[in-house]
Scaffold this active site. Structure first.
Site, PDB file in Angstrom:
ATOM      1  N   THR A 105       0.856  -1.194   0.000  1.00 38.78           N
ATOM      2  CA  THR A 105       0.000   0.000   0.000  1.00 38.78           C
ATOM      3  C   THR A 105       0.889   1.240   0.000  1.00 38.78           C
ATOM      4  OG1 THR A 105      -0.243  -0.259   2.414  1.00 38.78           O
ATOM      5  CG2 THR A 105      -2.025  -1.089   1.024  1.00 38.78           C
ATOM      6  N   LYS A 139       4.016  -7.113   3.663  1.00 36.52           N
ATOM      7  CA  LYS A 139       3.787  -5.698   3.416  1.00 36.52           C
ATOM      8  C   LYS A 139       3.636  -5.027   4.774  1.00 36.52           C
ATOM      9  CE  LYS A 139       0.410  -3.484   3.335  1.00 36.52           C
ATOM     10  NZ  LYS A 139      -0.229  -2.496   4.283  1.00 36.52           N
ATOM     11  N   THR A 160       1.072  -6.729  13.175  1.00 37.29           N
ATOM     12  CA  THR A 160       1.923  -5.647  12.699  1.00 37.29           C
ATOM     13  C   THR A 160       2.173  -5.638  11.199  1.00 37.29           C
ATOM     14  OG1 THR A 160       4.035  -6.756  13.145  1.00 37.29           O
ATOM     15  CG2 THR A 160       3.127  -5.424  14.906  1.00 37.29           C
ATOM     16  N   GLU A 205       6.500   4.426   7.158  1.00 42.23           N
ATOM     17  CA  GLU A 205       6.040   5.549   6.332  1.00 42.23           C
ATOM     18  C   GLU A 205       6.897   6.796   6.549  1.00 42.23           C
ATOM     19  OE1 GLU A 205       1.322   4.514   5.675  1.00 42.23           O
ATOM     20  OE2 GLU A 205       1.895   5.755   7.376  1.00 42.23           O
ATOM     21  N   ASN A 210       0.069  10.633   5.989  1.00 45.45           N
ATOM     22  CA  ASN A 210      -1.128  10.300   6.733  1.00 45.45           C
ATOM     23  C   ASN A 210      -2.133  11.445   6.853  1.00 45.45           C
ATOM     24  OD1 ASN A 210      -0.922   7.434   7.893  1.00 45.45           O
ATOM     25  ND2 ASN A 210       1.130   8.272   8.117  1.00 45.45           N
TER      26      ASN A 210
END
Length: 395
Positions: free
Chosen positions: A145, A171, A182, A268, A390
């Protein structure tokens, strides 16, 4: 054991397609299929709002620890979707079962993506209709993703003189935090091992691998780690008394730990991997907890990102835990720089410390001087990019 180029173990095939969940014709659906039914094991997120695929896959595996295949989509989590989400998951499993000529309880289902949106069943049907079986290794690309890269580890070991392959892909980039899973991760092996023994190994080794990573302190609704073993290597059944059992455990643990570190590294927006090594804890729980507290501290994560030598944040994170610590003999170091010894600040070169913080992997070592147990955890720095990603995830 040796690390080898990514490939499927004997008796496994896969396929990946663009079903339509993602833009730009990116792969967004895949399956992993064994020629024969597999011994199966799984561990799952402890989030109270487990997504429909987690519930169904857990039920299927718990029946008799056996699966034939796993199908995965990215781009829609099918999470917090109520009864309709459950119906859609069962329908998807039935579609795959029909394609393979098996019962639907032989199918594991996994999804990842946006929470709270019903699964587009026309896309699911389109994807399943176009999935093929080959030696292609595109499946890891289809499950990502916000990941910047796919995560995969493959090793080969020897059991009863026969080559055994263990292949894992995963992933995970955001919403990464214990308590299992997780991430989405899928491990396949051609080792001959029964489902209950496989479950025991997975449940044990997950504690020091995937349950020791954190990116943002947020536990996903969809996490699971699934392991399939089809016995195609034709070794004697692996049990705890088998002479090569420890070798298999070690190789299996290497795959889990390797994948966990790849997830932590690709957090991220991250630019650095943080590893925390904790020594001489009073017990294993303390060792693991303190290591996670270090890599999970936003202050420490920001310190590493900014290459700011504000090491007192490590002291704060340690003291916040309930772990037993020798207040007179604590030791702390960052990379090659010893900062604290016997709870006394050492003379060190601050410029050299800042230089160490500029590495893309930063190690923090702590000696609690309270016992004989050690622990390790992995995380990443906290960057401006994390907020950017985010703040506009659905765009």
């Amino acid at each position: 054991m040796k690390i080898i180029e990514f490939k499927w173990p004997k008796g496994f095939k896969s396929g990946a397609v663009h079903a339509g969940f993602k833009d730009d014709n990116k792969l967004d659906m895949c399956w992993l299929v064994s020629d024969e039914p597999c011994a199966a094991a799984g561990v799952y997120t402890k989030n109270q709002f487990q997504a429909a695929p987690v519930i169904v896959t857990k039920q299927n595996i718990n029946q008799n620890h056996e699966l034939k295949a796993v199908v995965v989509n990215s781009g829609n989590a099918n999470s917090f979707t109520g009864n309709q989400g459950m119906k859609n998951t069962h329908t998807e499993a039935q579609m795959v079962a029909d394609q393979l000529g098996v019962a639907p309880d032989q199918i594991g289902v996994a999804s990842t993506g946006i929470i709270g949106k019903q699964l587009q069943m026309d896309l699911i049907e389109n994807g399943i209709d176009h999935l093929t079986l080959s030696d292609s290794t595109d499946a890891p690309e289809a499950i990502i993703t916000t990941d910047t890269t796919s995560k995969k580890v493959c090793v080969e070991t020897t059991i009863d003189g026969k080559a055994v392959t263990i292949t894992g892909f995963a992933k995970g980039s955001g919403m990464i935090h214990p308590n299992m899973g997780t991430t989405l991760s899928f491990i396949s092996t051609d080792a001959n091992i029964d489902g209950e023994t496989l479950q025991s190994i997975l449940s044990d080794k997950i504690i020091s691998s995937f349950n020791q990573i954190t990116v943002d302190g947020c536990m996903s609704t969809n996490d699971m780690v699934i392991t399939l073993a089809n016995g195609a290597a034709q070794n004697e059944p692996l049990t705890t008394t088998h002479p090569d059992f420890a070798e298999f455990e070690s190789a299996f643990n290497y795959v889990l730990t390797g994948l966990a570190k790849l997830v932590a590294r690709d957090g991220e927006g991250s630019s650095k991997l943080i590893e925390a090594d904790v020594f001489h804890a009073a017990n294993q729980e303390d060792a693991n907890h303190v290591a996670r507290a270090i890599v999970g501290s936003n202050l420490i994560k920001a310190m590493i990102f900014g290459e700011d030598a504000n090491w007192g944040r490590i002291v704060q994170a340690l003291g916040q835990t309930e772990a037993k610590i020798s207040l007179d003999h604590l030791a702390i170091s960052i990379e090659n720089t010893t900062i604290v010894e016997d709870s006394t600040i050492q003379n060190f070169d601050m410029d050299e410390l800042r230089k160490q913080l500029g590495k893309d992997e930063v190690n923090i070592t702590v000696d609690l001087a309270a016992g004989e147990y050690n622990g390790v955890a992995w995380g990443c720095d906290l960057t401006y990019k994390y907020v950017e990603i985010n703040a506009a995830y659905e765009e």
